[in-house]
Structures are given as structure tokens and as C-alpha cells.
Design a protein around this motif. Structure first.
Motif, PDB file in Angstrom:
ATOM      1  N   LYS A  61      22.142  29.370  30.951  1.00  0.00           N
ATOM      2  CA  LYS A  61      21.882  30.744  31.390  1.00  0.00           C
ATOM      3  C   LYS A  61      22.956  31.684  30.867  1.00  0.00           C
ATOM      4  O   LYS A  61      23.991  31.238  30.361  1.00  0.00           O
ATOM      5  CB  LYS A  61      21.807  30.798  32.909  1.00  0.00           C
ATOM      6  N   ILE A  62      22.669  32.951  31.005  1.00  0.00           N
ATOM      7  CA  ILE A  62      23.650  33.949  30.599  1.00  0.00           C
ATOM      8  C   ILE A  62      24.629  34.155  31.756  1.00  0.00           C
ATOM      9  O   ILE A  62      24.219  34.194  32.918  1.00  0.00           O
ATOM     10  CB  ILE A  62      22.954  35.271  30.228  1.00  0.00           C
ATOM     11  N   SER A  63      25.909  34.261  31.421  1.00  0.00           N
ATOM     12  CA  SER A  63      26.920  34.395  32.471  1.00  0.00           C
ATOM     13  C   SER A  63      26.709  35.677  33.271  1.00  0.00           C
ATOM     14  O   SER A  63      26.067  36.617  32.810  1.00  0.00           O
ATOM     15  CB  SER A  63      28.306  34.437  31.837  1.00  0.00           C
ATOM     16  N   ARG A  64      27.290  35.714  34.433  1.00  0.00           N
ATOM     17  CA  ARG A  64      27.178  36.872  35.309  1.00  0.00           C
ATOM     18  C   ARG A  64      27.675  38.144  34.611  1.00  0.00           C
ATOM     19  O   ARG A  64      27.094  39.198  34.744  1.00  0.00           O
ATOM     20  CB  ARG A  64      28.013  36.622  36.572  1.00  0.00           C
ATOM     21  N   CYS A  65      28.758  38.003  33.816  1.00  0.00           N
ATOM     22  CA  CYS A  65      29.296  39.183  33.150  1.00  0.00           C
ATOM     23  C   CYS A  65      28.519  39.521  31.875  1.00  0.00           C
ATOM     24  O   CYS A  65      28.762  40.549  31.246  1.00  0.00           O
ATOM     25  CB  CYS A  65      30.780  38.974  32.821  1.00  0.00           C
TER      26      CYS A  65
ATOM     27  N   TYR B 133      38.820  26.935  35.766  1.00  0.00           N
ATOM     28  CA  TYR B 133      38.788  27.059  34.301  1.00  0.00           C
ATOM     29  C   TYR B 133      37.633  27.945  33.848  1.00  0.00           C
ATOM     30  O   TYR B 133      36.690  27.488  33.204  1.00  0.00           O
ATOM     31  CB  TYR B 133      38.758  25.667  33.661  1.00  0.00           C
ATOM     32  N   GLY B 134      37.712  29.211  34.219  1.00  0.00           N
ATOM     33  CA  GLY B 134      36.714  30.184  33.782  1.00  0.00           C
ATOM     34  C   GLY B 134      36.915  30.509  32.313  1.00  0.00           C
ATOM     35  O   GLY B 134      38.040  30.640  31.841  1.00  0.00           O
ATOM     36  N   PRO B 135      35.815  30.660  31.585  1.00  0.00           N
ATOM     37  CA  PRO B 135      35.899  30.777  30.125  1.00  0.00           C
ATOM     38  C   PRO B 135      36.027  32.199  29.575  1.00  0.00           C
ATOM     39  O   PRO B 135      36.231  32.382  28.381  1.00  0.00           O
ATOM     40  CB  PRO B 135      34.554  30.192  29.684  1.00  0.00           C
ATOM     41  N   ARG B 136      35.948  33.201  30.447  1.00  0.00           N
ATOM     42  CA  ARG B 136      35.732  34.577  29.976  1.00  0.00           C
ATOM     43  C   ARG B 136      36.799  35.053  28.998  1.00  0.00           C
ATOM     44  O   ARG B 136      36.496  35.647  27.973  1.00  0.00           O
ATOM     45  CB  ARG B 136      35.679  35.507  31.196  1.00  0.00           C
ATOM     46  N   PHE B 137      38.083  34.771  29.297  1.00  0.00           N
ATOM     47  CA  PHE B 137      39.164  35.286  28.442  1.00  0.00           C
ATOM     48  C   PHE B 137      39.082  34.699  27.028  1.00  0.00           C
ATOM     49  O   PHE B 137      39.324  35.381  26.042  1.00  0.00           O
ATOM     50  CB  PHE B 137      40.548  34.947  29.017  1.00  0.00           C
ATOM     51  N   LEU B 138      38.789  33.412  26.946  1.00  0.00           N
ATOM     52  CA  LEU B 138      38.821  32.743  25.637  1.00  0.00           C
ATOM     53  C   LEU B 138      37.574  33.025  24.806  1.00  0.00           C
ATOM     54  O   LEU B 138      37.676  33.308  23.606  1.00  0.00           O
ATOM     55  CB  LEU B 138      39.025  31.236  25.818  1.00  0.00           C
ATOM     56  N   VAL B 139      36.387  32.948  25.431  1.00  0.00           N
ATOM     57  CA  VAL B 139      35.169  33.128  24.623  1.00  0.00           C
ATOM     58  C   VAL B 139      35.049  34.561  24.095  1.00  0.00           C
ATOM     59  O   VAL B 139      34.381  34.799  23.090  1.00  0.00           O
ATOM     60  CB  VAL B 139      33.867  32.732  25.376  1.00  0.00           C
TER      61      VAL B 139
ATOM     62  N   GLY C 273      52.790  25.113  34.384  1.00  0.00           N
ATOM     63  CA  GLY C 273      51.385  25.460  34.622  1.00  0.00           C
ATOM     64  C   GLY C 273      51.086  26.942  34.751  1.00  0.00           C
ATOM     65  O   GLY C 273      49.920  27.331  34.853  1.00  0.00           O
ATOM     66  N   ASP C 274      52.113  27.798  34.745  1.00  0.00           N
ATOM     67  CA  ASP C 274      51.855  29.233  34.931  1.00  0.00           C
ATOM     68  C   ASP C 274      51.010  29.836  33.807  1.00  0.00           C
ATOM     69  O   ASP C 274      50.253  30.781  34.028  1.00  0.00           O
ATOM     70  CB  ASP C 274      53.181  30.007  35.036  1.00  0.00           C
ATOM     71  N   GLU C 275      51.146  29.309  32.598  1.00  0.00           N
ATOM     72  CA  GLU C 275      50.415  29.908  31.464  1.00  0.00           C
ATOM     73  C   GLU C 275      48.902  29.734  31.602  1.00  0.00           C
ATOM     74  O   GLU C 275      48.134  30.532  31.055  1.00  0.00           O
ATOM     75  CB  GLU C 275      50.932  29.316  30.145  1.00  0.00           C
ATOM     76  N   VAL C 276      48.488  28.705  32.358  1.00  0.00           N
ATOM     77  CA  VAL C 276      47.059  28.379  32.456  1.00  0.00           C
ATOM     78  C   VAL C 276      46.231  29.575  32.932  1.00  0.00           C
ATOM     79  O   VAL C 276      45.123  29.812  32.470  1.00  0.00           O
ATOM     80  CB  VAL C 276      46.865  27.171  33.412  1.00  0.00           C
ATOM     81  N   PHE C 277      46.814  30.366  33.838  1.00  0.00           N
ATOM     82  CA  PHE C 277      46.039  31.446  34.448  1.00  0.00           C
ATOM     83  C   PHE C 277      45.987  32.704  33.586  1.00  0.00           C
ATOM     84  O   PHE C 277      45.337  33.675  33.951  1.00  0.00           O
ATOM     85  CB  PHE C 277      46.556  31.718  35.864  1.00  0.00           C
TER      86      PHE C 277
ATOM     87  N   PHE D 165      40.458  33.110  40.943  1.00  0.00           N
ATOM     88  CA  PHE D 165      41.474  34.100  40.589  1.00  0.00           C
ATOM     89  C   PHE D 165      40.898  35.135  39.616  1.00  0.00           C
ATOM     90  O   PHE D 165      41.375  35.282  38.493  1.00  0.00           O
ATOM     91  CB  PHE D 165      42.677  33.438  39.905  1.00  0.00           C
ATOM     92  N   PRO D 166      39.868  35.839  40.023  1.00  0.00           N
ATOM     93  CA  PRO D 166      39.206  36.710  39.050  1.00  0.00           C
ATOM     94  C   PRO D 166      39.954  38.008  38.760  1.00  0.00           C
ATOM     95  O   PRO D 166      39.716  38.632  37.740  1.00  0.00           O
ATOM     96  CB  PRO D 166      37.859  37.004  39.721  1.00  0.00           C
ATOM     97  N   MET D 167      40.876  38.379  39.637  1.00  0.00           N
ATOM     98  CA  MET D 167      41.474  39.709  39.499  1.00  0.00           C
ATOM     99  C   MET D 167      42.669  39.689  38.554  1.00  0.00           C
ATOM    100  O   MET D 167      43.490  38.802  38.605  1.00  0.00           O
ATOM    101  CB  MET D 167      41.975  40.209  40.855  1.00  0.00           C
TER     102      MET D 167
END
Ligand SMILES: *[C@@H]1O[C@H](CO)[C@@H](O)[C@H](O)[C@H]1NC(C)=O
Ligand SMILES: *[C@@H]1O[C@H](CO)[C@@H](O)[C@H](O)[C@H]1NC(C)=O
Ligand SMILES: *[C@@H]1O[C@H](CO)[C@@H](O)[C@H](O)[C@H]1NC(C)=O
Ligand SMILES: *[C@@H]1O[C@H](CO)[C@@H](O)[C@H](O)[C@H]1NC(C)=O
Length: 545
Positions: free
Chosen positions: A37-41, A135-141, A450-454, A462-464
Motif C-alpha cells: 500500500k501507499i504510506s500514510r504520508c 525503524y520508520g523509513p520516511r527519512f531514508l526513502v 545508538g543516538d544516531e539511529v533516530f 518518535f514522529p516529531m
């Protein structure tokens, strides 16, 4: 006609309101047809929970079986999948958990196949899963790469190692390799380039990536790697006494045996929930080892079984390493994330113990004490170890567990292969340093483990993004990571980043200090490195047990 228009409008508003999933293009792979499906955003297609291999109680403790096929269309849209593990809500997951997620950007600028990034989650080989919750993909894709995340078995189900046919060890790592084989074979169907695959991971996920770099079983499966705070040559990466650990676990549920056959019998008959429920603590030993129980092991050759870790990783690296471009990095203040778990009792007891790990070996007690004193002096001066010295302890653990092993591994690669290595220190302090927030040392400089992960993943939890600086850090980090995945160079000539990240040379390691204004610099703690380099070059244990 009018009616139809109206219907379409209603449907469209439902999409917008997210009450109906808008489908993504169907994808045909050997196993069958998938729909996503297409993502919410609205910026990427998501295919969630695709079975990439098969694990059940027949392949328990072993390499997974081949993935299932299906008739009709597999709806890869829903579900929260994880392998069995303890959680805040009790024991979760199921044995049939080898699922992966593929995220594909919607707006392709051209028709060229996309570079692929495969992430391996961290969690001490004990917990974690690939879900969008973290592990949301939005930033990378957004940067035009395909992202793949996947589950692998953790805890005893992933890492029971009896060195027998039934439980040869490293089932969790074998899952990771099965996932990479699936990606290599199938990612073209999603628009990915099977010849541009980058594996990356954090913490125990980084240690996994490091094992995969070392392993012969992964030849040809990926092209580049990013190792974020972990290394297979660190003292905590290998379970040197796997049968003893298995018997320790068996003892807590009432069995007294060190016989691998009997141990297998016990664990194979239990329900997986009862296996996960076993609670045990490794006794604090004489050494400065960490207390992780479940981890990879060195396998024995067993006819008919493909081993994935055949020797101590440092020996594999010393003997022969692949030509592979790699980014290695650590955070500037790795060790403070371990501070909250150091009890006063544990700290004070450190005075009477060795301050090094059990992957060292000395010819005499006197020699060992001399080295322990040298380390004490270096990190604590003439002071006793206590909770007042927690920052000194953090520094010691940061060096020993993360910073120095990553440098050792860099040196192996640079001296034995044509690999290009990019080193970094993540030094940014912002509102998404969630692990640092948890340490109680928020006011210390820099970033912790692990701080870089976010700044790479958005995550539904952590969407904000609160500040402009954080936004810029996300932009910078995802650009560096995806440039590397696409080109093998995080700052290619044409990049508009205001700095160039120079690869390290054999006799000149260079580090990018990633911050608001990133710049190149020397090794972060040269004295700490020299201390441990000297110790490890003289006293590294060469035997496996
Ligand atoms: C193995 O799986 C089967 C089918 O799900 C189940 O009936 C059986 O109880 C399981 N055995 C163990 C030991 O978990
Ligand atoms: C080193 O590599 C050679 C050639 O691949 C192999 O025969 C030998 O067993 C390896 N030695 C060790 C210690 O891994
Ligand atoms: C112990 O840590 C404190 C605070 O970080 C530091 O000032 C001191 O120099 C450290 N002691 C040694 C011997 O490194
Ligand atoms: C794949 O890698 C090759 C070699 O590194 C590069 O020339 C090519 O542009 C890459 N393709 C993509 C889609 O990144």
C-alpha cells in the motif's frame, strides 16, 4: 457518469483520511504475487511482513528453511511481526517470524534501478524487531533508496549453540543471511539494483554486520556496509562458552547437565514461550566482561551444515578480508548509556577484579595484575572505583566495548584488502538523542550509543522533529548514508555538503566528526587506543574457549 465521479471523490477522501488503504503496485516474485500500500504520508510504497524464510519448531536453533510460496495475492500490508522475546507486555512474537519489509519511494526521478539499504536492528541479540514503530523509513526513502528491514531470531531461539547438527549455533545470523539472499534475488522486482546493496546496522546489529563482513557465507551478497557502534572483534561479540551458557539456562529450570544431546532434548521439547521465559543471570566474573548471555559463537564443521562463523572474527580478518567499502563509527560518549545499569555494588566490586575482558590471556597472575593496575591508573588515577567515578567507568567501557574494536577492525580491512574505509564519530547533541536522555547524563557532551539511529529513522513512536537543528542533522545523516549506498562515497565531488569526508589510509586514520558543522579530525581518544592496542597485541587470547 456523475455517480461515478461522486464515488471516486468519496474514495479519494477516504484515502486522504486514511480509512482505506490505497494500494501500491503489485509485485511478482518467485513465491507469488504481493500487494502493498501507499504510506500514510504518500511518499513511499510499503510491503510489510513478506516471508523471506521459514522458521518453526522444526528448524528451531537451526538455519531457517526456504520461504513459502502462495497462490493468489499475498497482502503485504498489515501486521506487527516479531520473533519471540520478552517485552513490557510479557512474552511476544511467534516462531514463524522471518518477515521483512520493503519500502520503495513513490516519485522515481528516473527509471534507473535504485540503490538498496538493508538495516539490521540492534537489541543485545535479545530483543528488537524491524517494525516501523522504531525503524520508520520516511527519512531514508526520501533520498531515493529502497529500504529493507527484517526480523531475525533473538535470545536462545536465535543463539543456542551446542555445536551439534541439531543446534549448530548462530541461527539468528543465518536468518540475516537468508534475508540478504532474499534481497539479492528479489529486490529487482521492486525496482532495486541487486548490485548496489548496502547492509547497515546499529549496536548488536552493527556487530552482526561486522560478522557478515567477515563471513565467507555472504560472498557476493552485498556491496557496502555501515557499522554503527559495534564490531565482531570486540570482546563481547562471541559466546566463548556456549555449552556452559546453555547448561546455566537449563539449570534454572531444574536440569543439571552439560551434555549437548540432553540440552537439545530439553530445549526442543519446550514451548517457545517457556524458552523465552527462562530467567538467568551470568555470575559477575573476574573480568570486565559484559553480562550478555545470547550471542554468536564459533561453529564446528558438521557435514551437511553450512557454518557462518568459522573462527574468531579477528583471526578471519587477520587472515583474509573481503574487498568491501565500509563506514565504521561510534558515538563520542558511547559508554554513558551503560551507566544506569552499573549498581554501586558492581562498581565497588570492580576494585578487586581485572579491568580487562576475558578475551585476554596472561602467562601469570602477576602479569595480569600489573596490566589491570595500568588500566586502573589510566582511567581512575589513584582513586578507588565507586559510583562517584561513573564517568570514568563509562569512558573505560566506551573504549573497550566500542571505540577501540571499531578501530582494530578498520586496521584489519585497510591492511589486508583494497577496501575503502570511512570512519566517523557521531558527536551531535539534539532532541532525538533518545538513548542519552535515558542515561541521566543529558548534560554531558556529545552523543551516546545508538543516538544516531533516530536521525536515520522516523519511527511511529518518535514522529516529531522538534528543532531546526535536528531537521538539519536528519538531512545531513541521511544524505551521507544514502550517498555512500549509491556511490560508495558519502561526499562525492558533486555533493553540496560543505565538507569532504576523506577515507582513512593504513597509516593515517581520519574521522568525520558529525555535528552541526561536521569536520574531519584525528582519532578521538589516541591514548586510550594506544593503551588497548598495546595490551591486545601482546595478550589477545588465541583459543576459542
Ligand atoms: C510445534 O508446532 C506444532 C504446530 O504448531 C505444535 O502442535 C507443537 O505443539 C509444537 N511443539 C513444540 C515443542 O513447541
Ligand atoms: C587462512 O586462509 C587460508 C586460505 O584461505 C586457509 O587455508 C587457512 O586455514 C586460514 N587460516 C586461518 C587461521 O583461518
Ligand atoms: C575521571 O573523570 C573525571 C571526570 O570526567 C576526570 O576529570 C578525571 O580526569 C578522570 N580521571 C582520570 C584518571 O582519567
Ligand atoms: C550502482 O553502483 C555502481 C558502481 O558503484 C554505480 O556506478 C551505479 O551508479 C550504481 N547505481 C545506482 C542506482 O546507485
Amino acid at each position: 457518469m456523475k455517480m461515478k465521479q461522486g464515488k471516486r471523490l468519496v474514495l479519494f477522501s477516504l484515502f486522504v483520511m486514511n480509512l482505506v488503504d490505497e494500494p501500491a503496485p503489485e509485485v511478482a516474485i518467485e513465491q507469488g504475487i504481493l500487494s502493498g500500500k501507499i504510506s500514510r504520508c504518500g511518499t513511499f510504497f510499503e510491503y510489510i511482513g513478506i516471508p523471506y524464510a521459514k522458521s518453526d519448531n522444526n528448524t528451531r536453533f537451526q538455519a531457517p528453511g526456504p520461504p513459502p510460496s502462495w497462490k493468489g495475492v499475498y497482502k503485504a500490508v498489515e501486521g506487527y511481526h516479531m520473533c519471540p522475546q520478552k517485552s513490557f507486555f510479557g512474552i511476544m512474537g511467534s516462531e514463524d517470524c522471518l518477515k521483512l519489509n520493503v519500502y520503495v519511494p513513490v516519485n522515481l526521478k528516473d527509471q534507473k534501478p535504485l540503490a538498496v539499504m538493508v538495516y539490521i536492528f540492534g537489541g543485545a541479540f535479545l530483543f528488537g524487531n524491524a517494525d516501523k514503530i522504531v525503524y520508520g523509513p520516511r527519512f531514508l526513502v526520501k533520498k531515493d533508496v529502497i529500504l529493507v528491514t527484517f526480523n531475525y531470531r533473538v535470545a536462545l531461539l536465535g543463539f543456542l549453540c551446542l555445536r551439534t547438527k541439531e543446534a549448530p549455533g548462530n541461527a539468528g545470523i543465518k536468518d540475516q543471511i537468508a534475508a540478504l539472499r532474499w534481497v539479492k534475488k528479489n529486490i529487482a522486482a521492486f525496482g532495486g539494483d541487486p548490485d548496489n546493496i548496502t547492509v547497515f546496522g546499529g549496536s548488536s546489529g552493527a556487530t552482526s554486520v561486522s560478522f557478515l563482513i567477515a563471513s565467507e557465507a555472504t560472498i557476493g551478497l552485498f556491496n557496502r556496509a555501515i557499522v554503527q557502534s559495534g564490531s565482531s572483534v570486540s570482546h563481547w561479540s562471541i559466546n566463548r562458552k556456549p555449552i556452559w551458557v546453555a547448561s546455566l539456562l537449563a539449570r534454572t529450570i531444574g536440569y543439571n547437565t552439560e551434555d549437548p544431546k540432553v540440552l537439545y532434548d530439553i530445549f526442543s521439547k519446550l514451548d517457545y514461550k517457556d524458552i523465552i521465559a527462562i530467567n538467568t543471570k551470568k555470575p559477575i566474573g573476574m573480568f570486565n566482561d559484559n553480562t550478555l548471555i545470547h550471542k554468536p559463537c564459533v561453529e564446528k564443521y558438521i557435514p551437511g551444515i553450512e557454518p557462518v562463523i568459522t573462527d574468531l572474527p579477528y583471526k578471519i580478518f587477520e587472515n583474509k578480508t573481503k574487498d568491501l567499502d565500509v563506514m565504521y563509527g561510534t558515538s563520542s560518549n558511547e559508554g554513558i548509556f551503560l551507566a544506569p545499569i552499573q549498581s554501586d555494588e558492581m562498581l565497588e566490586s570492580r576494585n578487586g577484579r581485572y579491568l580487562f575482558a576475558s578475551d585476554l590471556h596472561f602467562s601469570s597472575e602477576k602479569e595480569a595484575m600489573m596490566i589491570a593496575e595500568k588500566i586502573h591508573k589510566f582511567y581512575f588515577g589513584d582513586d578507588e572505583i565507586s559510583s562517584k567515578k561513573i564517568l570514568n567507568v563509562s569512558k573505560l567501557l566506551g573504549h573497550l566495548d566500542f571505540e577501540v574494536p571499531a578501530i582494530f577492525e578498520t586496521e584489519y580491512l585497510l591492511s589486508r584488502s583494497k577496501s575503502k574505509v570511512y570512519n566517523y564519530v557521531f558527536n551531535y547533541h539534539g532532541w532525538r538523542n533518545f538513548l542519552k536522555l535515558n542515561t541521566g547524563f543529558w548534560h554531558e557532551d556529545g552523543a551516546t550509543h545508538g543516538d544516531e539511529v533516530f536521525y536515520l529513522f522516523d519511527g511511529d513512536l518518535f514522529p516529531m522533529v522538534f528543532s531546526m537543528d535536528d531537521r538539519k542533522m536528519i538531512e545531513q545523516l541521511t544524505l551521507l548514508w544514502t550517498n555512500f549506498a549509491k556511490n560508495g562515497n558519502p561526499t562525492p565531488e558533486w555533493s553540496d555538503l560543505p565538507f569532504r569526508w576523506k577515507p582513512s589510509a593504513k597509516d593515517n586514520l581520519q574521522f568525520l566528526y558529525i555535528d552541526r558543522e561536521s569536520k574531519m579530525g584525528p582519532m578521538p581518544s589516541p591514548e586510550g587506543y594506544r593503551l588497548w592496542k598495546d595490551i591486545y597485541s601482546k595478550y589477545r587470547r588465541t583459543d576459542i574457549t
